[in-house]
Design a protein around this motif. Structure first.
Motif, PDB file in Angstrom:
ATOM      1  N   TYR A   1       0.798  -1.226   0.000  1.00 29.66           N
ATOM      2  CA  TYR A   1       0.000   0.000   0.000  1.00 29.66           C
ATOM      3  C   TYR A   1       0.834   1.282   0.000  1.00 29.66           C
ATOM      4  O   TYR A   1       0.514   2.224  -0.706  1.00 29.66           O
ATOM      5  CB  TYR A   1      -0.953  -0.001   1.193  1.00 29.66           C
ATOM      6  N   TYR A   2       1.895   1.334   0.774  1.00 30.46           N
ATOM      7  CA  TYR A   2       2.667   2.575   0.900  1.00 30.46           C
ATOM      8  C   TYR A   2       3.848   2.659  -0.057  1.00 30.46           C
ATOM      9  O   TYR A   2       4.652   3.581   0.030  1.00 30.46           O
ATOM     10  CB  TYR A   2       3.139   2.769   2.345  1.00 30.46           C
ATOM     11  N   GLY A   3       3.938   1.721  -0.988  1.00 25.42           N
ATOM     12  CA  GLY A   3       5.054   1.720  -1.928  1.00 25.42           C
ATOM     13  C   GLY A   3       4.605   1.998  -3.351  1.00 25.42           C
ATOM     14  O   GLY A   3       3.491   2.448  -3.604  1.00 25.42           O
ATOM     15  N   GLY A   4       5.493   1.693  -4.268  1.00 30.51           N
ATOM     16  CA  GLY A   4       5.231   1.926  -5.678  1.00 30.51           C
ATOM     17  C   GLY A   4       4.724   0.673  -6.381  1.00 30.51           C
ATOM     18  O   GLY A   4       4.424  -0.338  -5.750  1.00 30.51           O
ATOM     19  N   PRO A   5       4.676   0.737  -7.710  1.00 28.97           N
ATOM     20  CA  PRO A   5       4.122  -0.371  -8.496  1.00 28.97           C
ATOM     21  C   PRO A   5       4.883  -1.683  -8.341  1.00 28.97           C
ATOM     22  O   PRO A   5       4.303  -2.759  -8.475  1.00 28.97           O
ATOM     23  CB  PRO A   5       4.181   0.134  -9.935  1.00 28.97           C
ATOM     24  N   GLU A   6       6.173  -1.605  -8.014  1.00 27.68           N
ATOM     25  CA  GLU A   6       6.949  -2.836  -7.864  1.00 27.68           C
ATOM     26  C   GLU A   6       6.421  -3.693  -6.716  1.00 27.68           C
ATOM     27  O   GLU A   6       6.497  -4.928  -6.764  1.00 27.68           O
ATOM     28  CB  GLU A   6       8.441  -2.531  -7.683  1.00 27.68           C
ATOM     29  N   GLY A   7       5.865  -3.072  -5.703  1.00 23.61           N
ATOM     30  CA  GLY A   7       5.289  -3.815  -4.584  1.00 23.61           C
ATOM     31  C   GLY A   7       4.067  -4.617  -5.002  1.00 23.61           C
ATOM     32  O   GLY A   7       3.867  -5.749  -4.555  1.00 23.61           O
ATOM     33  N   PHE A   8       3.268  -4.049  -5.878  1.00 23.77           N
ATOM     34  CA  PHE A   8       2.080  -4.748  -6.367  1.00 23.77           C
ATOM     35  C   PHE A   8       2.479  -5.889  -7.303  1.00 23.77           C
ATOM     36  O   PHE A   8       1.851  -6.946  -7.301  1.00 23.77           O
ATOM     37  CB  PHE A   8       1.116  -3.762  -7.038  1.00 23.77           C
ATOM     38  N   GLU A   9       3.540  -5.677  -8.065  1.00 27.55           N
ATOM     39  CA  GLU A   9       4.065  -6.755  -8.920  1.00 27.55           C
ATOM     40  C   GLU A   9       4.576  -7.913  -8.064  1.00 27.55           C
ATOM     41  O   GLU A   9       4.351  -9.082  -8.382  1.00 27.55           O
ATOM     42  CB  GLU A   9       5.189  -6.233  -9.822  1.00 27.55           C
ATOM     43  N   GLU A  10       5.254  -7.577  -6.960  1.00 22.20           N
ATOM     44  CA  GLU A  10       5.747  -8.622  -6.060  1.00 22.20           C
ATOM     45  C   GLU A  10       4.583  -9.391  -5.450  1.00 22.20           C
ATOM     46  O   GLU A  10       4.600 -10.624  -5.375  1.00 22.20           O
ATOM     47  CB  GLU A  10       6.622  -8.027  -4.957  1.00 22.20           C
ATOM     48  N   VAL A  11       3.551  -8.677  -5.006  1.00 21.59           N
ATOM     49  CA  VAL A  11       2.380  -9.342  -4.440  1.00 21.59           C
ATOM     50  C   VAL A  11       1.778 -10.300  -5.462  1.00 21.59           C
ATOM     51  O   VAL A  11       1.459 -11.452  -5.141  1.00 21.59           O
ATOM     52  CB  VAL A  11       1.334  -8.319  -3.950  1.00 21.59           C
ATOM     53  N   LEU A  12       1.643  -9.858  -6.686  1.00 20.86           N
ATOM     54  CA  LEU A  12       1.078 -10.725  -7.725  1.00 20.86           C
ATOM     55  C   LEU A  12       1.925 -11.981  -7.894  1.00 20.86           C
ATOM     56  O   LEU A  12       1.396 -13.101  -7.935  1.00 20.86           O
ATOM     57  CB  LEU A  12       0.945  -9.976  -9.048  1.00 20.86           C
ATOM     58  N   ARG A  13       3.226 -11.817  -7.962  1.00 15.23           N
ATOM     59  CA  ARG A  13       4.119 -12.966  -8.124  1.00 15.23           C
ATOM     60  C   ARG A  13       3.974 -13.939  -6.955  1.00 15.23           C
ATOM     61  O   ARG A  13       3.880 -15.159  -7.144  1.00 15.23           O
ATOM     62  CB  ARG A  13       5.562 -12.477  -8.244  1.00 15.23           C
ATOM     63  N   LEU A  14       3.907 -13.425  -5.752  1.00 17.77           N
ATOM     64  CA  LEU A  14       3.797 -14.272  -4.566  1.00 17.77           C
ATOM     65  C   LEU A  14       2.450 -14.989  -4.496  1.00 17.77           C
ATOM     66  O   LEU A  14       2.388 -16.169  -4.149  1.00 17.77           O
ATOM     67  CB  LEU A  14       4.020 -13.443  -3.301  1.00 17.77           C
ATOM     68  N   VAL A  15       1.372 -14.275  -4.818  1.00 19.27           N
ATOM     69  CA  VAL A  15       0.065 -14.932  -4.730  1.00 19.27           C
ATOM     70  C   VAL A  15      -0.136 -15.935  -5.862  1.00 19.27           C
ATOM     71  O   VAL A  15      -0.804 -16.952  -5.667  1.00 19.27           O
ATOM     72  CB  VAL A  15      -1.119 -13.942  -4.621  1.00 19.27           C
ATOM     73  N   GLU A  16       0.475 -15.700  -7.016  1.00 15.59           N
ATOM     74  CA  GLU A  16       0.397 -16.699  -8.079  1.00 15.59           C
ATOM     75  C   GLU A  16       1.088 -17.991  -7.646  1.00 15.59           C
ATOM     76  O   GLU A  16       0.561 -19.086  -7.854  1.00 15.59           O
ATOM     77  CB  GLU A  16       1.003 -16.167  -9.379  1.00 15.59           C
ATOM     78  N   ALA A  17       2.257 -17.863  -7.028  1.00 16.22           N
ATOM     79  CA  ALA A  17       2.996 -19.048  -6.582  1.00 16.22           C
ATOM     80  C   ALA A  17       2.233 -19.805  -5.502  1.00 16.22           C
ATOM     81  O   ALA A  17       2.103 -21.032  -5.556  1.00 16.22           O
ATOM     82  CB  ALA A  17       4.379 -18.643  -6.077  1.00 16.22           C
ATOM     83  N   ALA A  18       1.696 -19.100  -4.526  1.00 11.37           N
ATOM     84  CA  ALA A  18       0.978 -19.762  -3.437  1.00 11.37           C
ATOM     85  C   ALA A  18      -0.364 -20.325  -3.898  1.00 11.37           C
ATOM     86  O   ALA A  18      -0.818 -21.351  -3.375  1.00 11.37           O
ATOM     87  CB  ALA A  18       0.774 -18.798  -2.275  1.00 11.37           C
ATOM     88  N   SER A  19      -0.985 -19.695  -4.874  1.00 10.67           N
ATOM     89  CA  SER A  19      -2.293 -20.161  -5.351  1.00 10.67           C
ATOM     90  C   SER A  19      -2.228 -21.566  -5.914  1.00 10.67           C
ATOM     91  O   SER A  19      -3.174 -22.350  -5.770  1.00 10.67           O
ATOM     92  CB  SER A  19      -2.866 -19.195  -6.398  1.00 10.67           C
ATOM     93  N   GLU A  20      -1.123 -21.906  -6.543  1.00 10.14           N
ATOM     94  CA  GLU A  20      -0.957 -23.277  -7.051  1.00 10.14           C
ATOM     95  C   GLU A  20      -1.016 -24.278  -5.897  1.00 10.14           C
ATOM     96  O   GLU A  20      -1.684 -25.308  -5.993  1.00 10.14           O
ATOM     97  CB  GLU A  20       0.361 -23.415  -7.809  1.00 10.14           C
ATOM     98  N   GLY A  21      -0.329 -23.975  -4.812  1.00 12.36           N
ATOM     99  CA  GLY A  21      -0.337 -24.853  -3.648  1.00 12.36           C
ATOM    100  C   GLY A  21      -1.693 -24.912  -2.971  1.00 12.36           C
ATOM    101  O   GLY A  21      -2.122 -25.975  -2.509  1.00 12.36           O
ATOM    102  N   VAL A  22      -2.373 -23.768  -2.897  1.00  8.62           N
ATOM    103  CA  VAL A  22      -3.714 -23.747  -2.315  1.00  8.62           C
ATOM    104  C   VAL A  22      -4.648 -24.620  -3.149  1.00  8.62           C
ATOM    105  O   VAL A  22      -5.426 -25.413  -2.606  1.00  8.62           O
ATOM    106  CB  VAL A  22      -4.261 -22.306  -2.195  1.00  8.62           C
ATOM    107  N   ALA A  23      -4.572 -24.503  -4.465  1.00  6.87           N
ATOM    108  CA  ALA A  23      -5.422 -25.315  -5.350  1.00  6.87           C
ATOM    109  C   ALA A  23      -5.161 -26.804  -5.141  1.00  6.87           C
ATOM    110  O   ALA A  23      -6.111 -27.607  -5.069  1.00  6.87           O
ATOM    111  CB  ALA A  23      -5.199 -24.920  -6.803  1.00  6.87           C
ATOM    112  N   LYS A  24      -3.914 -27.180  -5.016  1.00  7.27           N
ATOM    113  CA  LYS A  24      -3.580 -28.600  -4.783  1.00  7.27           C
ATOM    114  C   LYS A  24      -4.113 -29.067  -3.440  1.00  7.27           C
ATOM    115  O   LYS A  24      -4.641 -30.176  -3.300  1.00  7.27           O
ATOM    116  CB  LYS A  24      -2.071 -28.803  -4.883  1.00  7.27           C
ATOM    117  N   HIS A  25      -3.985 -28.234  -2.418  1.00 10.31           N
ATOM    118  CA  HIS A  25      -4.508 -28.567  -1.093  1.00 10.31           C
ATOM    119  C   HIS A  25      -6.023 -28.766  -1.155  1.00 10.31           C
ATOM    120  O   HIS A  25      -6.550 -29.750  -0.614  1.00 10.31           O
ATOM    121  CB  HIS A  25      -4.162 -27.453  -0.095  1.00 10.31           C
ATOM    122  N   ILE A  26      -6.719 -27.855  -1.797  1.00  8.40           N
ATOM    123  CA  ILE A  26      -8.174 -27.959  -1.883  1.00  8.40           C
ATOM    124  C   ILE A  26      -8.580 -29.200  -2.664  1.00  8.40           C
ATOM    125  O   ILE A  26      -9.513 -29.910  -2.279  1.00  8.40           O
ATOM    126  CB  ILE A  26      -8.782 -26.675  -2.498  1.00  8.40           C
TER     127      ILE A  26
END
Length: 157
Positions: A127-152
């Motif tokens: 929230y308090y940073g620039g666009p690179e922070g949102f890009e990092e969030v996207l990268r991290l949630v994409e990686a974790a989403s694969e694991g969440v999908a497998k768990h479900i």
């Protein structure tokens, strides 16, 4: 029967709605979209009813996701009975959720489903940073989403 997941951050305008949008697509790609409902919420109520942060929305859009329908909501203790899985974006929200959770309800960190993440890894607040922070969030949630999908998939099959 629908399996229900809620992703939780502080204000529900950046991290958790980005993760919600990404996880929905990931579940669709795994053939689970019709069997799993994904929601998000914040532990704080100051953004209730607001759309997603425009920087988060822009980042998603630039990567082919549509988060335009999102409106912020606040997670309350009464919501635990609605969900099969509640995932926090960071340790502060995890701690809050665990304090208000009924006995026996497990709340986990979202990134605990990313096999490349260290134990206790968080999705940082951009929230308090620039666009690179949102890009990092996207990268991290994409990686974790694969694991969440497998768990479900393991949970519902």
């Amino acid at each position: 029967m629908t399996y229900r997941v809620c992703l939780v951050c502080m204000g529900n305008i950046c991290r958790s709605p980005m993760a919600e949008t990404v996880l929905r697509r990931t579940l669709d790609e795994h053939g689970l979209g019709e069997r799993v409902a994904v929601d998000s919420a914040g532990t704080g109520g100051w953004h209730v009813g607001d759309p997603m942060d425009e920087r988060a929305l822009r980042t998603l859009s630039e990567h082919g996701y549509d988060g335009s329908a999102h409106r912020a909501r606040q997670f309350t203790s009464g919501w635990f009975d609605r969900y099969d899985l509640v995932l926090a974006m960071d340790r502060d929200n995890l701690s809050f959720l665990r304090r208000i959770a009924p006995d026996g309800v497990e709340v986990l960190l979202f990134r605990s489903f990313d096999p490349a993440a260290r134990a206790g890894a968080e999705v940082p607040d951009p929230y308090y940073g620039g666009p690179e922070g949102f890009e990092e969030v996207l990268r991290l949630v994409e990686a974790a989403s694969e694991g969440v999908a497998k768990h479900i998939a393991d949970e519902i099959d």
